[in-house]
Scaffold this motif. Sequence first.
Motif, mmCIF file in Angstrom:
data_model
loop_
_atom_site.group_PDB
_atom_site.id
_atom_site.type_symbol
_atom_site.label_atom_id
_atom_site.label_comp_id
_atom_site.label_asym_id
_atom_site.label_seq_id
_atom_site.Cartn_x
_atom_site.Cartn_y
_atom_site.Cartn_z
ATOM 1 N N ALA A 46 0.819 -1.215 0.000
ATOM 2 C CA ALA A 46 0.000 0.000 0.000
ATOM 3 C C ALA A 46 0.852 1.264 0.000
ATOM 4 O O ALA A 46 0.438 2.305 -0.489
ATOM 5 C CB ALA A 46 -0.930 0.009 1.220
ATOM 6 N N ASP A 230 1.683 0.521 6.812
ATOM 7 C CA ASP A 230 1.249 -0.268 5.660
ATOM 8 C C ASP A 230 0.543 -1.514 6.188
ATOM 9 O O ASP A 230 1.152 -2.341 6.863
ATOM 10 C CB ASP A 230 2.471 -0.661 4.826
ATOM 11 C CG ASP A 230 2.076 -1.325 3.513
ATOM 12 O OD1 ASP A 230 1.232 -2.241 3.540
ATOM 13 O OD2 ASP A 230 2.615 -0.928 2.467
ATOM 14 N N GLU A 233 -3.454 -3.898 1.782
ATOM 15 C CA GLU A 233 -4.154 -3.164 0.730
ATOM 16 C C GLU A 233 -4.396 -1.705 1.113
ATOM 17 O O GLU A 233 -4.631 -0.865 0.249
ATOM 18 C CB GLU A 233 -5.509 -3.836 0.434
ATOM 19 C CG GLU A 233 -5.423 -5.263 -0.072
ATOM 20 C CD GLU A 233 -4.789 -5.352 -1.453
ATOM 21 O OE1 GLU A 233 -4.868 -4.359 -2.198
ATOM 22 O OE2 GLU A 233 -4.226 -6.416 -1.771
ATOM 23 N N LYS A 234 -4.349 -1.407 2.401
ATOM 24 C CA LYS A 234 -4.683 -0.071 2.896
ATOM 25 C C LYS A 234 -3.527 0.533 3.700
ATOM 26 O O LYS A 234 -2.648 -0.185 4.175
ATOM 27 C CB LYS A 234 -5.915 -0.140 3.813
ATOM 28 C CG LYS A 234 -7.150 -0.767 3.182
ATOM 29 C CD LYS A 234 -7.958 0.239 2.434
ATOM 30 C CE LYS A 234 -9.310 -0.349 2.001
ATOM 31 N NZ LYS A 234 -10.132 0.639 1.282
ATOM 32 N N LEU A 294 -8.669 3.488 8.066
ATOM 33 C CA LEU A 294 -7.947 2.880 6.957
ATOM 34 C C LEU A 294 -8.232 3.681 5.707
ATOM 35 O O LEU A 294 -9.357 4.126 5.475
ATOM 36 C CB LEU A 294 -8.390 1.431 6.757
ATOM 37 C CG LEU A 294 -8.190 0.466 7.928
ATOM 38 C CD1 LEU A 294 -8.745 -0.906 7.572
ATOM 39 C CD2 LEU A 294 -6.720 0.362 8.276
ATOM 40 N N LEU A 295 -7.196 3.865 4.862
ATOM 41 C CA LEU A 295 -7.353 4.638 3.639
ATOM 42 C C LEU A 295 -6.697 3.931 2.471
ATOM 43 O O LEU A 295 -5.655 3.279 2.619
ATOM 44 C CB LEU A 295 -6.722 6.024 3.790
ATOM 45 C CG LEU A 295 -7.447 7.065 4.650
ATOM 46 C CD1 LEU A 295 -6.609 8.331 4.731
ATOM 47 C CD2 LEU A 295 -8.818 7.372 4.090
ATOM 48 N N ASP A 296 -7.279 4.098 1.283
ATOM 49 C CA ASP A 296 -6.616 3.654 0.073
ATOM 50 C C ASP A 296 -5.415 4.562 -0.172
ATOM 51 O O ASP A 296 -5.500 5.781 0.035
ATOM 52 C CB ASP A 296 -7.569 3.744 -1.121
ATOM 53 C CG ASP A 296 -8.703 2.736 -1.031
ATOM 54 O OD1 ASP A 296 -8.427 1.584 -0.638
ATOM 55 O OD2 ASP A 296 -9.845 3.105 -1.355
#
Length: 306
Positions: A46, A230, A233-234, A294-296
């Motif tokens: 991520a 990290d 995915e997020k 959580l963030l992209d």
Amino acid sequence: MRLLKLLTVILLLGSPALAYADIDGIPGSATWYFHSDFDAMRSGKASRELYDWLDAEVFQDILSETGIDFGKDARRLTAFSRPGQGPVIVLEGNISQDTRDKVLAIATAAAGGDLKTFKSSGKVYYFFEGDGADTGDIDIDIESLEKEAYLSLALKDKILITNTQDQMKALLANNGKLEAPKNDKNALFVLRADRSLIQAGVNANQLNDDSGWDSNILRNTRQVAVLIADLGEKLGIEAQLMANEPEMANSLASIARGLISLQAFNDEMDSEVTSILKSITVDVVGSTLKLSLLLDPETVVSALED
């Protein structure tokens, strides 16, 4: 200096456990600290997008102005300050001889050609005085390095910069780290995660009245720590605020939840921002307020670019 300032802009936070500050060479007696792990950014799933932004916006800028390739050389950056002693900056990485020569040349130019040479623990270090130029709206004591600083390139894979001679001597004697008692109840805490990328914290009790941090919240706060990690995915983001009393922590939690609710149901708010706000978790344990989400990685980079 530019690297440290620009990295401060991207201080976000993860889902770690609380621990006393004895990692990465940060002494528990620090007034504030900042740590960034570029290796973890480069190798994370991520975080790679975050590193690419950092490389394009910070490292390339430094390369064009100084010829120093931090994207190639830098692995970790740690900075902190102990009470009344000014800041310490430790850059770790595969520091090439070319980079060492360029750093020394920059220091010599900053000193107007008058770079004083000293030795401690068998290792060479330098002293130079700057012009004390304005560093902008930096409320911690980094600006003191613009006036005078000590520099050493003597340790393998490290560049050391300190504000005082005693700090430099201590670092050279202990391979770039400063020892401090670990059982001090006022020790500054550090957030941890398995793949932590950026960490920072401040001991509000030790900030000077003229530091620019004066506020009702900080007057009732002992410490603040933040982290970005990290998580696959997020990107995990977390902040913890240690209040003076449990009542203050609960009051701050109520304010945070209220502000989040007000904004989350604002019809004019962008739907993506609304989704992020609704995902924020607010918890209180004793006197500690914890906010996490959580963030992209694309969302984080987009926010940085805006």
